[in-house]
Design an enzyme around this catalytic site. Structure first.
Site, PDB file in Angstrom:
ATOM      1  N   TYR A   1      58.294   0.792 129.318  1.00 17.77           N
ATOM      2  CA  TYR A   1      57.350   0.079 128.439  1.00 17.77           C
ATOM      3  C   TYR A   1      56.007   0.818 128.417  1.00 17.77           C
ATOM      4  O   TYR A   1      55.447   1.083 127.346  1.00 17.77           O
ATOM      5  CB  TYR A   1      57.163  -1.356 128.932  1.00 17.77           C
TER       6      TYR A   1
HETATM    7  P1  NAD Z   1      54.196 -11.168 121.946  1.00 15.15           P
HETATM    8  O1  NAD Z   1      55.607 -10.714 122.170  1.00 15.15           O
HETATM    9  O2  NAD Z   1      53.883 -12.615 122.125  1.00 15.15           O
HETATM   10  O3  NAD Z   1      53.723 -10.731 120.493  1.00 15.15           O
HETATM   11  C1  NAD Z   1      54.196  -9.572 119.837  1.00 15.15           C
HETATM   12  C2  NAD Z   1      54.692  -9.977 118.451  1.00 15.15           C
HETATM   13  O4  NAD Z   1      55.063  -8.809 117.743  1.00 15.15           O
HETATM   14  C3  NAD Z   1      55.937 -10.885 118.494  1.00 15.15           C
HETATM   15  O5  NAD Z   1      55.668 -12.108 117.808  1.00 15.15           O
HETATM   16  C4  NAD Z   1      57.016 -10.070 117.781  1.00 15.15           C
HETATM   17  O6  NAD Z   1      57.885 -10.885 116.996  1.00 15.15           O
HETATM   18  C5  NAD Z   1      56.180  -9.117 116.926  1.00 15.15           C
HETATM   19  N1  NAD Z   1      56.853  -7.841 116.616  1.00 15.15           N
HETATM   20  C6  NAD Z   1      57.426  -6.972 117.484  1.00 15.15           C
HETATM   21  N2  NAD Z   1      57.923  -5.912 116.823  1.00 15.15           N
HETATM   22  C7  NAD Z   1      57.654  -6.111 115.505  1.00 15.15           C
HETATM   23  C8  NAD Z   1      57.907  -5.374 114.318  1.00 15.15           C
HETATM   24  N3  NAD Z   1      58.586  -4.214 114.346  1.00 15.15           N
HETATM   25  N4  NAD Z   1      57.496  -5.872 113.135  1.00 15.15           N
HETATM   26  C9  NAD Z   1      56.818  -7.065 113.078  1.00 15.15           C
HETATM   27  N5  NAD Z   1      56.560  -7.810 114.160  1.00 15.15           N
HETATM   28  C10 NAD Z   1      56.963  -7.333 115.360  1.00 15.15           C
HETATM   29  O7  NAD Z   1      53.290 -10.262 122.905  1.00 15.15           O
HETATM   30  P2  NAD Z   1      51.763 -10.416 123.382  1.00 15.15           P
HETATM   31  O8  NAD Z   1      51.772 -10.717 124.820  1.00 15.15           O
HETATM   32  O9  NAD Z   1      51.009 -11.276 122.436  1.00 15.15           O
HETATM   33  O10 NAD Z   1      51.261  -8.905 123.226  1.00 15.15           O
HETATM   34  C11 NAD Z   1      50.537  -8.475 122.071  1.00 15.15           C
HETATM   35  C12 NAD Z   1      50.186  -7.013 122.234  1.00 15.15           C
HETATM   36  O11 NAD Z   1      49.374  -6.816 123.383  1.00 15.15           O
HETATM   37  C13 NAD Z   1      51.391  -6.087 122.421  1.00 15.15           C
HETATM   38  O12 NAD Z   1      51.130  -4.892 121.736  1.00 15.15           O
HETATM   39  C14 NAD Z   1      51.427  -5.847 123.922  1.00 15.15           C
HETATM   40  O13 NAD Z   1      52.042  -4.615 124.233  1.00 15.15           O
HETATM   41  C15 NAD Z   1      49.947  -5.846 124.222  1.00 15.15           C
HETATM   42  N6  NAD Z   1      49.631  -6.207 125.618  1.00 15.15           N
HETATM   43  C16 NAD Z   1      49.816  -7.485 126.040  1.00 15.15           C
HETATM   44  C17 NAD Z   1      49.465  -7.833 127.338  1.00 15.15           C
HETATM   45  C18 NAD Z   1      49.630  -9.238 127.865  1.00 15.15           C
HETATM   46  O14 NAD Z   1      49.252  -9.461 129.033  1.00 15.15           O
HETATM   47  N7  NAD Z   1      50.144 -10.171 127.103  1.00 15.15           N
HETATM   48  C19 NAD Z   1      48.927  -6.852 128.209  1.00 15.15           C
HETATM   49  C20 NAD Z   1      48.754  -5.565 127.731  1.00 15.15           C
HETATM   50  C21 NAD Z   1      49.084  -5.260 126.428  1.00 15.15           C
END
Ligand code: NAD
Length: 321
Positions: free
Chosen positions: A152
Site C-alpha cells: 500500500y
Molecule cells: P475510504 O476507503 O473511506 O475512501 C476512499 C474512497 O475512494 C472510497 O469511497 C472508494 O469507493 C473510492 N474509490 C477508490 N477507488 C476509486 C476509483 N478508481 N474511482 C472512484 N472512486 C474510487 O478511505 P479514507 O480513509 O477516506 O482515505 C482517503 C484517502 O486518504 C486515501 O487516498 C487514503 O490512501 C488516504 N489516507 C487515509 C488515511 C486514514 O487514516 N484514513 C491515512 C493516510 C492516507
C-alpha cells in the site's frame, strides 16, 4: 468561490471534505465508484447529509473508466482522495487493486489535468505517512527517507511521485498531504479505532497487533480536512509534500485506556502477532505545513476520541447522523 472535484467523495475523509467545501460556499462535484472494500452502504450513509445540497452533484463512476478530461474541464480545483486503502490487505493478489486504484487512476487524473495548469487553483493529493515505512527518526520530516514497508505504502508513494512529476514538468499547482492515521466520525470499519470502539460496546476482547507499545500520530478528521482547505487557498511551490499530523505521538495502550474511560466500558485486550506492513511508530514533523500553509492541529486525542465515541454510539444504534 469555484467548483471542486472531490474523488473518493463517499469515503471517510472525502465525505467530510465535501461537507466542508459546501459550507465554504464551493460547488462540489463528488466522484466515487463505491468499491466493496467495505460496505458500500456505509459510503451512501456518509453522503446522506449532502446529497440534496444544491451545490453538490454526485458522479457514481470509476476514475479508471470515466471521461476525466470532460470532468476536469468542468472544475477549477481537484482533491484526489480516492484510493484503495488498507495496509494489511495490500499483500498478495489484491495488490492488483492497489496498483490500479492508487497508481493508474492517479496518473489518469493527472493526465486529464494537463493543459489546465493555468486555470486550476489546486490539485491536492491525499498521501500517507506510510510512505516513510519505519522512519529513522521522530518526528519525521518530509525530506527524510521514504522507504515504505507495505505494498500500500509503495502505491501511495508512486502516486505522490507522479503528482510531483506533473507539478515539476508541467507546472500543475499540485501538493501532497501526507495524512498520519486519521480518525473520527465515519472512520472506515477496518481501521483501529472503529474496530476497538465496536468491540468495547459489544463487550468483546479487543484484538491488537503487537504489544500495544507502538505509537501513532493520530489526526482528527476535521484537522485533515482543514489542511485541504489551507492547501487550496495558500499558494506554494508546486509539487511540495506536507506532513499532516495530530501533533503528538500516542502509544496504542494509552489510547485503549482512554477509550475505555470515555465509553465507560472495561478494556480487555488480546495480543496478536505484529502484522507485516505495520510500522512500529509514526510521528509527524509539521513545521513545513505550519510555516507554509498555516496548519495547526486543533483537536487533541482526548477530545477527538470523545467526539468519535458519540458518533460511534449513534452509528451502532442505527441512528442517523
Ligand atoms: P475510504 O476507503 O473511506 O475512501 C476512499 C474512497 O475512494 C472510497 O469511497 C472508494 O469507493 C473510492 N474509490 C477508490 N477507488 C476509486 C476509483 N478508481 N474511482 C472512484 N472512486 C474510487 O478511505 P479514507 O480513509 O477516506 O482515505 C482517503 C484517502 O486518504 C486515501 O487516498 C487514503 O490512501 C488516504 N489516507 C487515509 C488515511 C486514514 O487514516 N484514513 C491515512 C493516510 C492516507
Amino acid at each position: 468561490m469555484g467548483r471542486a472535484l472531490v474523488t473518493g467523495a463517499a469515503g471517510f475523509i472525502g465525505s467530510h471534505l465535501c461537507r466542508r467545501l459546501l459550507d465554504e460556499g464551493e460547488e462540489v462535484l463528488g466522484l466515487d465508484c463505491f468499491t466493496d472494500y467495505y460496505d458500500p452502504g456505509l459510503k451512501r450513509r456518509n453522503l446522506a447529509g449532502i446529497l440534496q445540497h444544491p451545490g453538490f452533484r454526485l458522479l457514481e463512476q470509476d476514475l479508471l473508466s470515466s471521461d476525466l478530461a470532460g470532468i476536469v474541464e468542468s472544475v477549477d480545483a481537484v482533491f484526489h482522495q480516492a484510493a484503495q486503502a488498507g495496509v494489511r490487505q495490500s499483500w498478495g493478489h489484491s495488490f492488483h487493486d492497489y496498483a490500479r486504484h492508487n497508481v493508474e487512476a492517479t496518473q489518469g487524473l493527472l493526465e486529464a489535468c494537463r493543459g489546465h495548469e493555468g486555470r486550476l487553483r489546486r490539485f491536492v493529493y491525499a498521501s500517507s505517512s506510510s510512505v516513510y515505512g519505519d522512519a529513522p527518526r521522530f518526528p519525521t520530516g518530509e525530506d527524510d527517507a521514504k522507504l515504505p514497508i507495505s505494498p500500500y505504502g509503495v502505491t501511495k508513494l508512486a502516486g505522490e511521485l507522479l503528482v510531483r512529476l506533473y507539478a515539476v514538468q508541467y507546472g500543475l499547482p499540485a501538493v501532497s498531504l501526507r495524512y498520519f492515521t486519521v480518525y473520527g466520525p465515519r472512520q472506515r470499519p477496518d481501521m483501529g479505532f472503529h474496530r476497538f470502539f465496536r468491540a468495547l460496546y459489544e463487550g468483546r476482547e479487543i484484538p491488537i497487533y503487537g504489544d500495544g507499545e507502538q505509537t501513532r500520530d493520530f489526526t482528527f478528521v476535521s484537522d485533515a480536512v482543514q489542511a485541504n482547505i489551507l492547501a487550496l487557498r495558500t499558494p506554494t511551490e508546486p509539487g511540495l509534500a506536507f506532513n499532516i499530523g495530530g501533533g503528538a505521538r500516542v502509544p496504542l495502550r494509552q489510547v485503549l485506556d482512554l477509550m475505555g474511560r470515555i465509553a465507560d466500558c472495561p478494556v480487555r485486550v488480546v495480543h496478536l502477532d505484529p502484522a507485516p506492513g505495520d510500522v512500529r511508530h509514526t510521528g509527524a514533523d509539521t513545521m513545513r505545513a505550519k510555516g507554509l500553509l498555516g496548519f495547526r492541529a486543533e483537536v487533541g486525542i482526548e477530545e477527538g476520541l470523545g467526539r468519535m465515541n458519540l458518533w460511534m454510539a449513534d452509528f451502532l444504534a442505527g441512528r442517523p447522523e
